[in-house]
Design a protein around this motif. Structure first.
Motif, PDB file in Angstrom:
ATOM      1  N   GLY A  21      -3.823  11.661   7.091  1.00  0.00           N
ATOM      2  CA  GLY A  21      -3.655  10.899   5.867  1.00  0.00           C
ATOM      3  C   GLY A  21      -2.308  10.220   5.776  1.00  0.00           C
ATOM      4  N   HIS A  22      -2.219   9.332   4.806  1.00  0.00           N
ATOM      5  CA  HIS A  22      -0.975   8.608   4.518  1.00  0.00           C
ATOM      6  C   HIS A  22      -0.774   8.565   3.012  1.00  0.00           C
ATOM      7  CE1 HIS A  22      -2.035   6.854   8.493  1.00  0.00           C
ATOM      8  NE2 HIS A  22      -0.767   7.111   8.688  1.00  0.00           N
ATOM      9  N   LEU A  23       0.469   8.602   2.620  1.00  0.00           N
ATOM     10  CA  LEU A  23       0.874   8.454   1.230  1.00  0.00           C
ATOM     11  C   LEU A  23       1.981   7.421   1.208  1.00  0.00           C
ATOM     12  CD1 LEU A  23       0.944   9.446  -1.757  1.00  0.00           C
ATOM     13  CD2 LEU A  23       2.556  11.210  -0.997  1.00  0.00           C
ATOM     14  N   LEU A  24       1.802   6.383   0.410  1.00  0.00           N
ATOM     15  CA  LEU A  24       2.799   5.316   0.324  1.00  0.00           C
ATOM     16  C   LEU A  24       3.307   5.206  -1.100  1.00  0.00           C
ATOM     17  CD1 LEU A  24       0.608   4.434   2.575  1.00  0.00           C
ATOM     18  CD2 LEU A  24       1.810   2.296   2.508  1.00  0.00           C
ATOM     19  N   TYR A  25       4.623   5.117  -1.237  1.00  0.00           N
ATOM     20  CA  TYR A  25       5.275   4.822  -2.512  1.00  0.00           C
ATOM     21  C   TYR A  25       6.080   3.555  -2.316  1.00  0.00           C
ATOM     22  CZ  TYR A  25       4.244   9.488  -4.340  1.00  0.00           C
ATOM     23  OH  TYR A  25       3.614  10.619  -4.794  1.00  0.00           O
ATOM     24  N   SER A  26       5.822   2.538  -3.152  1.00  0.00           N
ATOM     25  CA  SER A  26       6.541   1.271  -3.018  1.00  0.00           C
ATOM     26  C   SER A  26       7.691   1.186  -4.016  1.00  0.00           C
ATOM     27  CB  SER A  26       5.591   0.088  -3.240  1.00  0.00           C
ATOM     28  OG  SER A  26       5.324  -0.066  -4.628  1.00  0.00           O
ATOM     29  N   ALA A  27       8.649   0.340  -3.708  1.00  0.00           N
ATOM     30  CA  ALA A  27       9.774   0.091  -4.612  1.00  0.00           C
ATOM     31  C   ALA A  27       9.305  -0.587  -5.895  1.00  0.00           C
ATOM     32  CB  ALA A  27      10.822  -0.767  -3.906  1.00  0.00           C
ATOM     33  N   GLU A  28       8.145  -1.224  -5.846  1.00  0.00           N
ATOM     34  CA  GLU A  28       7.594  -1.919  -7.017  1.00  0.00           C
ATOM     35  C   GLU A  28       6.875  -0.966  -7.978  1.00  0.00           C
ATOM     36  OE1 GLU A  28       8.512  -4.371  -3.762  1.00  0.00           O
ATOM     37  OE2 GLU A  28       6.895  -2.900  -3.793  1.00  0.00           O
ATOM     38  N   GLY A  29       6.801   0.317  -7.625  1.00  0.00           N
ATOM     39  CA  GLY A  29       6.207   1.290  -8.523  1.00  0.00           C
ATOM     40  C   GLY A  29       4.731   1.554  -8.304  1.00  0.00           C
ATOM     41  N   TYR A  30       4.223   1.272  -7.112  1.00  0.00           N
ATOM     42  CA  TYR A  30       2.822   1.548  -6.796  1.00  0.00           C
ATOM     43  C   TYR A  30       2.726   2.581  -5.686  1.00  0.00           C
ATOM     44  CZ  TYR A  30       1.098  -2.075  -9.827  1.00  0.00           C
ATOM     45  OH  TYR A  30       0.780  -2.794 -10.943  1.00  0.00           O
ATOM     46  N   MET A  31       1.602   3.301  -5.693  1.00  0.00           N
ATOM     47  CA  MET A  31       1.352   4.306  -4.663  1.00  0.00           C
ATOM     48  C   MET A  31      -0.078   4.182  -4.168  1.00  0.00           C
ATOM     49  SD  MET A  31      -0.975   6.616  -6.036  1.00  0.00           S
ATOM     50  CE  MET A  31      -0.792   7.864  -4.782  1.00  0.00           C
ATOM     51  N   SER A  32      -0.313   4.745  -2.991  1.00  0.00           N
ATOM     52  CA  SER A  32      -1.644   4.804  -2.417  1.00  0.00           C
ATOM     53  C   SER A  32      -1.719   6.052  -1.550  1.00  0.00           C
ATOM     54  CB  SER A  32      -1.912   3.559  -1.568  1.00  0.00           C
ATOM     55  OG  SER A  32      -3.187   3.635  -0.969  1.00  0.00           O
ATOM     56  N   ALA A  33      -2.807   6.788  -1.674  1.00  0.00           N
ATOM     57  CA  ALA A  33      -3.005   8.001  -0.879  1.00  0.00           C
ATOM     58  C   ALA A  33      -4.379   7.957  -0.228  1.00  0.00           C
ATOM     59  CB  ALA A  33      -2.892   9.242  -1.759  1.00  0.00           C
TER      60      ALA A  33
END
Length: 152
Positions: free
Chosen positions: A38-50
């Motif tokens: 799996g992957h978990l992403l946190y962006s500087a723009e305030g969005y995430m995706s898991a």
């Protein structure tokens, strides 16, 4: 003393190390197996995706992404979960405001995660109690920071 967590500490891409469900009766389950990916992403723009998937998912009999037997589709859904949307960080709590999800019941909900540990290499998240297999469980997700240019 509680660790002070800044948004910049979360930003980036994290690879799944393990995900387990811990039940109050002491039972521990690995819903996507002991080698889940799996992957978990946190962006500087305030969005995430898991995204989390079982390591070895059966292929469909067809290459057509919009078809497949009911059984193939059901197995694909059982071996995968994903969601994403904006996130907020308050102390050691990160709230994921779900806008899209494989599990439609989460859309429009807030998924609360407690940051158990965070450093430059590892992130450990604990879920609020969830219903899993008909019982209340707490999820523990261990992530490793993705390092550019490495095989992680």
């Amino acid at each position: 003393m509680e660790q002070v967590i800044a948004p910049a500490d979360l930003i980036g891409t994290w690879k799944l190390v393990s995900v387990e469900l811990r039940y109050s009766d002491g039972d521990v389950r690995y819903p996507w197996g002991t080698h889940a990916k799996g992957h978990l992403l946190y962006s500087a723009e305030g969005y995430m995706s898991a995204v989390i998937a079982s390591a070895e998912r059966p292929l469909f009999a067809t290459e057509d992404v919009l078809t497949g037997s009911v059984e193939e589709q059901a197995q694909a859904a059982r071996s995968y979960v994903s969601y994403g949307g904006p996130y907020e960080l308050h102390g050691n709590e990160v709230t994921h405001h779900v806008e899209v999800s494989l599990f439609p019941n989460w859309v429009g909900q807030a998924q609360l995660r407690y940051i158990e540990a965070l450093d430059n290499k590892q992130l450990i998240l604990r879920s609020a109690p969830i219903l899993a297999n008909g019982k209340q469980a707490t999820g523990y997700l261990i992530w490793r920071r993705y390092a550019s240019g490495s095989e992680n």
